[in-house]
Write a protein that holds these residues in place. Sequence first.
Motif, mmCIF file in Angstrom:
data_model
loop_
_atom_site.group_PDB
_atom_site.id
_atom_site.type_symbol
_atom_site.label_atom_id
_atom_site.label_comp_id
_atom_site.label_asym_id
_atom_site.label_seq_id
_atom_site.Cartn_x
_atom_site.Cartn_y
_atom_site.Cartn_z
ATOM 1 N N ALA A 1 38.058 56.637 76.675
ATOM 2 C CA ALA A 1 39.313 56.220 77.305
ATOM 3 C C ALA A 1 40.254 55.560 76.312
ATOM 4 C CB ALA A 1 39.009 55.244 78.441
ATOM 5 N N ALA A 2 39.729 55.132 75.164
ATOM 6 C CA ALA A 2 40.544 54.364 74.212
ATOM 7 C C ALA A 2 41.195 55.224 73.147
ATOM 8 C CB ALA A 2 39.668 53.299 73.534
ATOM 9 N N VAL A 3 40.833 56.508 73.054
ATOM 10 C CA VAL A 3 41.371 57.348 71.981
ATOM 11 C C VAL A 3 42.088 58.558 72.567
ATOM 12 C CG1 VAL A 3 39.566 56.636 70.368
ATOM 13 C CG2 VAL A 3 39.214 58.680 71.759
ATOM 14 N N PRO A 4 43.071 59.089 71.824
ATOM 15 C CA PRO A 4 43.752 60.306 72.289
ATOM 16 C C PRO A 4 42.906 61.542 72.008
ATOM 17 C CG PRO A 4 44.708 59.562 70.221
ATOM 18 C CD PRO A 4 43.680 58.537 70.591
ATOM 19 N N VAL A 5 42.273 62.086 73.019
ATOM 20 C CA VAL A 5 41.459 63.295 72.859
ATOM 21 C C VAL A 5 42.401 64.504 72.749
ATOM 22 C CG1 VAL A 5 39.736 64.780 73.963
ATOM 23 C CG2 VAL A 5 39.558 62.280 74.151
ATOM 24 N N PRO A 6 42.170 65.351 71.745
ATOM 25 C CA PRO A 6 43.063 66.503 71.568
ATOM 26 C C PRO A 6 43.085 67.415 72.802
ATOM 27 C CG PRO A 6 41.640 66.214 69.659
ATOM 28 C CD PRO A 6 41.128 65.298 70.710
ATOM 29 N N PRO A 7 44.242 67.965 73.124
ATOM 30 C CA PRO A 7 44.317 68.899 74.258
ATOM 31 C C PRO A 7 43.348 70.061 74.050
ATOM 32 C CG PRO A 7 46.512 68.315 73.480
ATOM 33 C CD PRO A 7 45.545 67.778 72.478
ATOM 34 N N GLY A 8 42.612 70.396 75.102
ATOM 35 C CA GLY A 8 41.676 71.515 75.034
ATOM 36 C C GLY A 8 40.314 71.147 74.493
ATOM 37 N N ALA A 9 40.146 69.953 73.932
ATOM 38 C CA ALA A 9 38.831 69.547 73.415
ATOM 39 C C ALA A 9 37.908 69.194 74.578
ATOM 40 C CB ALA A 9 38.971 68.355 72.484
ATOM 41 N N ARG A 10 36.641 69.583 74.439
ATOM 42 C CA ARG A 10 35.640 69.227 75.433
ATOM 43 C C ARG A 10 35.122 67.828 75.138
ATOM 44 N NH1 ARG A 10 29.954 70.500 76.256
ATOM 45 N NH2 ARG A 10 29.882 71.378 74.146
ATOM 46 N N THR A 11 34.837 67.065 76.193
ATOM 47 C CA THR A 11 34.293 65.715 76.002
ATOM 48 C C THR A 11 32.913 65.625 76.645
ATOM 49 O OG1 THR A 11 35.334 64.875 78.028
ATOM 50 C CG2 THR A 11 36.575 64.642 75.970
ATOM 51 N N VAL A 12 32.051 64.829 76.004
ATOM 52 C CA VAL A 12 30.727 64.532 76.558
ATOM 53 C C VAL A 12 30.561 63.020 76.543
ATOM 54 C CG1 VAL A 12 28.229 64.731 76.232
ATOM 55 C CG2 VAL A 12 29.712 66.712 75.821
ATOM 56 N N GLU A 13 30.295 62.458 77.698
ATOM 57 C CA GLU A 13 30.110 61.011 77.813
ATOM 58 C C GLU A 13 28.684 60.637 77.434
ATOM 59 O OE1 GLU A 13 30.026 57.870 81.433
ATOM 60 O OE2 GLU A 13 31.827 59.128 81.310
ATOM 61 N N LEU A 14 28.575 59.624 76.575
ATOM 62 C CA LEU A 14 27.258 59.192 76.096
ATOM 63 C C LEU A 14 26.623 58.225 77.094
ATOM 64 C CD1 LEU A 14 27.414 58.515 72.246
ATOM 65 C CD2 LEU A 14 25.882 60.047 73.459
ATOM 66 N N GLY A 15 26.314 58.724 78.299
ATOM 67 C CA GLY A 15 25.518 57.921 79.204
ATOM 68 C C GLY A 15 24.076 57.938 78.745
ATOM 69 N N ASP A 16 23.597 59.130 78.467
ATOM 70 C CA ASP A 16 22.263 59.321 77.912
ATOM 71 C C ASP A 16 22.426 59.810 76.475
ATOM 72 O OD1 ASP A 16 19.880 61.102 77.166
ATOM 73 O OD2 ASP A 16 19.119 60.054 78.937
ATOM 74 N N VAL A 17 21.902 59.042 75.525
ATOM 75 C CA VAL A 17 22.102 59.381 74.114
ATOM 76 C C VAL A 17 21.492 60.738 73.787
ATOM 77 C CG1 VAL A 17 21.522 58.697 71.754
ATOM 78 C CG2 VAL A 17 22.267 56.977 73.403
ATOM 79 N N ASP A 18 20.308 61.008 74.317
ATOM 80 C CA ASP A 18 19.658 62.294 74.024
ATOM 81 C C ASP A 18 20.521 63.467 74.465
ATOM 82 O OD1 ASP A 18 17.401 61.224 72.824
ATOM 83 O OD2 ASP A 18 16.331 61.006 74.705
ATOM 84 N N ASP A 19 21.108 63.370 75.669
ATOM 85 C CA ASP A 19 21.953 64.464 76.166
ATOM 86 C C ASP A 19 23.181 64.638 75.283
ATOM 87 O OD1 ASP A 19 20.174 64.852 78.209
ATOM 88 O OD2 ASP A 19 21.390 63.838 79.741
ATOM 89 N N GLY A 20 23.786 63.517 74.869
ATOM 90 C CA GLY A 20 24.963 63.590 74.028
ATOM 91 C C GLY A 20 24.672 64.195 72.676
#
Length: 376
Positions: free
Chosen positions: A13-32
């Motif tokens: 939420a704190a950084v400008p993610v480039p348009p079209g880039a996929r994001t993965v939330e690091l809730g679980d480190v292994d999944d990320g």
Amino acid sequence: AAALVVGGRRHLAAVPVPPGARTVELGDVDDGVEALLRHEREGAGPAVVVASGDPGFFGIVRALRVRGAVPVVLPAVSAVAAAFARAGLPWDDALVVSAHGRALRAAANACRALPKVAVLTAAGSGPAQLGAALADVERTFVVAEDLGGADEAVTRCSPDEAARRVWRDPNVVLVLDEGRAVGGRGWRAGPPAPRGWALPEDAFAHRDGMITKAEVRALVLPRLDPQVGDLVWDVGAGSGSVGVECARLGAAVVAVERDPAACDLVAGNAAMHRVDVRVVTGCAPDVLADLPDPDAVFVGGSGPATVAACAARHPARLVVALSTLERVAGTALALAAVGYAVEGELVQVSRLAPLSGGVHRLAPINPVILLAGRRG
């Protein structure tokens, strides 16, 4: 240019993610991390992990490396460096511990033992819980919330005050003994390391030779195995020589002694060696009930009821010094009955003593029987 951006919710939420880039939330480190590695295997374009501070300092870099990723690291100021900067203190002699995803007990014991500790926290192991654990210790907390963020706040308070407040995540806590917070000038980072152990008796104030002899301490200390993060009880402390030696090696120590004059000796010896030993005046086993659980216990000059009360708290290591044969069998059986593997030895030492005419004799010291119990 990132095609994939991985990070915690607040980081994304704190950084400008480039348009079209996929994001993965690091809730679980292994999944990320698995999403990163899969993205790399597919050659799907640049991937970026967003983390705060220095990600090589108790951060995501280790998790990436152990799973096979080789990141290019662009660090910022770590939360610990920033917190000490806000407090206006040097931190080359501080201990840094993490209670993030780890038990709080070891971090609290380190704060009991050492004058300057930075604690990286997590929900459920934060300033309030740390304050409750250290309510019996004279320390100052510096709680730094949202360092570098729009809502940054730095608060100085006592452990008791910290325990009664609600704190915002993320935060880092500096736990300080104010009288020793500035520290001395050294040549290595981290808390000072002791020189020597099993110190001679004249390194301690004691009465009428009533002190655990150096040769006995040389066998007791490795059996107690005091480490940073451990809490050691020294029960029937006498002069406190065993407890002070454990504190010099980085453990938190509670010394229990029924004789007020001996308690003064323990406190004086701790001050002389510049270590923090909590002295409790009272008769064991009753006085033990309100103490925090130990990792290791030394019992000197106390009876079977005290040994049983110590064993009931399940320390990993328990060492008993006995001067009479009649107590050996009962003590060994009592320890074995609650799951300790027990070893024993007779410590019988003679020291070189000069005589007139330039000759020497061997002068014996009183023999001591050591029983050492270890769990697991």
